[in-house]
Scaffold this active site. Structure first.
Site, PDB file in Angstrom:
ATOM      1  N   ARG A   1      25.867  35.799  -7.939  1.00 58.25           N
ATOM      2  CA  ARG A   1      24.582  35.382  -8.507  1.00 58.25           C
ATOM      3  C   ARG A   1      23.633  34.998  -7.386  1.00 58.25           C
ATOM      4  NH1 ARG A   1      25.502  29.113 -10.755  1.00 58.25           N
ATOM      5  NH2 ARG A   1      26.238  28.310  -8.752  1.00 58.25           N
TER       6      ARG A   1
ATOM      7  N   GLN B   1      28.179  22.121  -6.704  1.00 58.91           N
ATOM      8  CA  GLN B   1      28.926  20.891  -6.454  1.00 58.91           C
ATOM      9  C   GLN B   1      29.760  20.992  -5.181  1.00 58.91           C
ATOM     10  OE1 GLN B   1      28.369  22.205  -9.473  1.00 58.91           O
ATOM     11  NE2 GLN B   1      28.578  20.714 -11.119  1.00 58.91           N
TER      12      GLN B   1
ATOM     13  N   THR C   1      -3.380  -5.777   0.146  1.00 56.74           N
ATOM     14  CA  THR C   1      -2.855  -4.431   0.425  1.00 56.74           C
ATOM     15  C   THR C   1      -3.746  -3.706   1.437  1.00 56.74           C
ATOM     16  OG1 THR C   1      -3.981  -3.298  -1.393  1.00 56.74           O
ATOM     17  CG2 THR C   1      -1.849  -4.307  -1.890  1.00 56.74           C
TER      18      THR C   1
ATOM     19  N   HIS D   1      17.139  28.600 -11.348  1.00 58.87           N
ATOM     20  CA  HIS D   1      17.757  29.803 -11.923  1.00 58.87           C
ATOM     21  C   HIS D   1      16.868  31.042 -11.816  1.00 58.87           C
ATOM     22  CE1 HIS D   1      20.640  26.984 -13.524  1.00 58.87           C
ATOM     23  NE2 HIS D   1      19.720  26.379 -14.260  1.00 58.87           N
TER      24      HIS D   1
ATOM     25  N   LYS E   1       0.854  -1.198   0.000  1.00 55.76           N
ATOM     26  CA  LYS E   1       0.000   0.000   0.000  1.00 55.76           C
ATOM     27  C   LYS E   1       0.886   1.243   0.000  1.00 55.76           C
ATOM     28  CE  LYS E   1      -4.570   0.047   0.365  1.00 55.76           C
ATOM     29  NZ  LYS E   1      -5.378  -0.767  -0.574  1.00 55.76           N
TER      30      LYS E   1
HETATM   31  N1  AZA Z   1      27.151  24.140 -11.167  1.00 51.98           N
HETATM   32  C1  AZA Z   1      26.740  25.348 -10.705  1.00 51.98           C
HETATM   33  O1  AZA Z   1      26.870  25.625  -9.491  1.00 51.98           O
HETATM   34  N2  AZA Z   1      26.159  26.241 -11.528  1.00 51.98           N
HETATM   35  C2  AZA Z   1      26.017  25.946 -12.833  1.00 51.98           C
HETATM   36  C3  AZA Z   1      26.453  24.712 -13.340  1.00 51.98           C
HETATM   37  C4  AZA Z   1      27.044  23.767 -12.473  1.00 51.98           C
HETATM   38  O2  AZA Z   1      27.444  22.656 -12.859  1.00 51.98           O
HETATM   39  N3  AZA Z   1      26.176  24.717 -14.679  1.00 51.98           N
HETATM   40  N4  AZA Z   1      25.609  25.889 -14.963  1.00 51.98           N
HETATM   41  N5  AZA Z   1      25.509  26.643 -13.862  1.00 51.98           N
END
Ligand code: AZA
Length: 295
Positions: free
Chosen positions: A176, A228, A58, A256, A11
């Protein structure tokens, strides 16, 4: 000759609310969660031969979710998931795995005139506390997590030095907007059984609070060179804070916010250091994932 190579059933979307009433203080504590419970085992012939004698309906699985929520604490969700899953192994000899997923919503206590109200709560965002349990007779594999924690910082994020070639239009940036929906998980070293989960049960709330605090603090305070690198820094801190955690994952969409050039209107300056009005994008979005483990 076709064979059933994998099968599970059960379920999904079982919504459960539980209240705990503290008699002495009159304070109520509420938990609302959505549970999915899928079973595996000697069930192939229900698929191949329409033999329903191996099927725990279930509907019965749904009933069991409610009954176990009545019999046991539902907090922390890691313990409830383990106890619920183990019930199916203890009750049905032909069931070998119970997969239990739980998503807990946020009901945060209302503060009235500086005082916490005993029985009134508000929905504190879309964030959820999540648990995935895979319960077998050999052990309990648990992954805990946070989902839907939407965050934004209006500066303190850069992205430059990436590959530039004939496919590149993105400009490098040293300042940004960064916004993402935090989806983090942490996988525990396997527990022998639900009793081992119950032993030191405070570790689960502590890890959840640490993961939440680390994610928010790192996001806010770090001068981010990329999604990353920021998510890696979050993951390594969670591993340091929770010794029983074997690995941490993050999946972060890059939501974005585009600058809008308004210079066509009376020479309005709205780009670079003059940017104030932006266009939030629904998609496409970046999606960055990582798993960080102990070496
Ligand atoms: N990692 C980011 O932080 N900004 C990005 C990436 C990315 O791999 N690609 N475009 N903008």
């Amino acid at each position: 000759m076709p064979v059933v190579s994998a099968a599970r059933y059960g379920k999904d979307n079982v919504r459960v609310y539980k209240v705990h009433r503290d008699e002495a203080s009159g304070t109520h504590t509420v938990t609302e969660m959505t549970v999915c419970c899928l079973l595996e085992g000697e069930i192939e012939r229900s698929y191949t031969e329409a033999d329903n004698s191996v099927v725990v309906a279930t509907d019965s699985i749904k009933n069991t979710i409610y009954i176990k929520a009545k019999e046991h604490p539902v907090n922390p969700p890691e313990l409830y998931a383990s106890l619920l899953g183990r019930h199916f192994l203890d009750t049905y000899a032909h069931i070998t795995v119970a997969n239990v997923s739980i998503s807990v919503k946020r009901w945060t206590r209302i503060v009235v005139d500086g005082k916490e109200h005993p029985h009134s709560f508000y929905r504190d965002g879309d964030e959820t506390r999540n648990v995935e349990a895979r319960v077998t007779r050999d052990g309990v594999a648990l992954t805990s997590g946070i989902g839907g924690l939407l965050v934004l910082k209006s500066t303190g994020s850069a992205f430059h030095g990436f590959v530039r070639d004939e496919f590149t239009t993105l400009a490098e940036t040293w300042d940004r907007i960064l916004s993402t929906d935090i989806d983090a998980t942490w996988t525990w070293k396997t527990f022998a059984d639900p009793a081992a989960v119950a032993d030191g049960v405070a570790r689960f709330d502590a890890a959840w609070q640490d993961a939440r605090r680390i994610s928010l603090k790192t996001f806010a305070e770090e001068s981010s060179p990329s999604v990353q690198n920021t998510m890696y820094k979050m993951a390594e801190q969670i591993l340091a804070a929770a010794p029983d955690v074997a690995s941490v994952t993050y999946a972060l969409p890059n939501k974005h916010y585009f600058e809008i050039d308004l210079s066509w209107h009376k020479g309005l300056k709205n780009t670079g250091k003059d940017a104030e009005v932006y266009a939030p994008q629904s998609g496409p979005n970046g999606l960055i994932k990582v798993e960080v483990s102990r070496d």
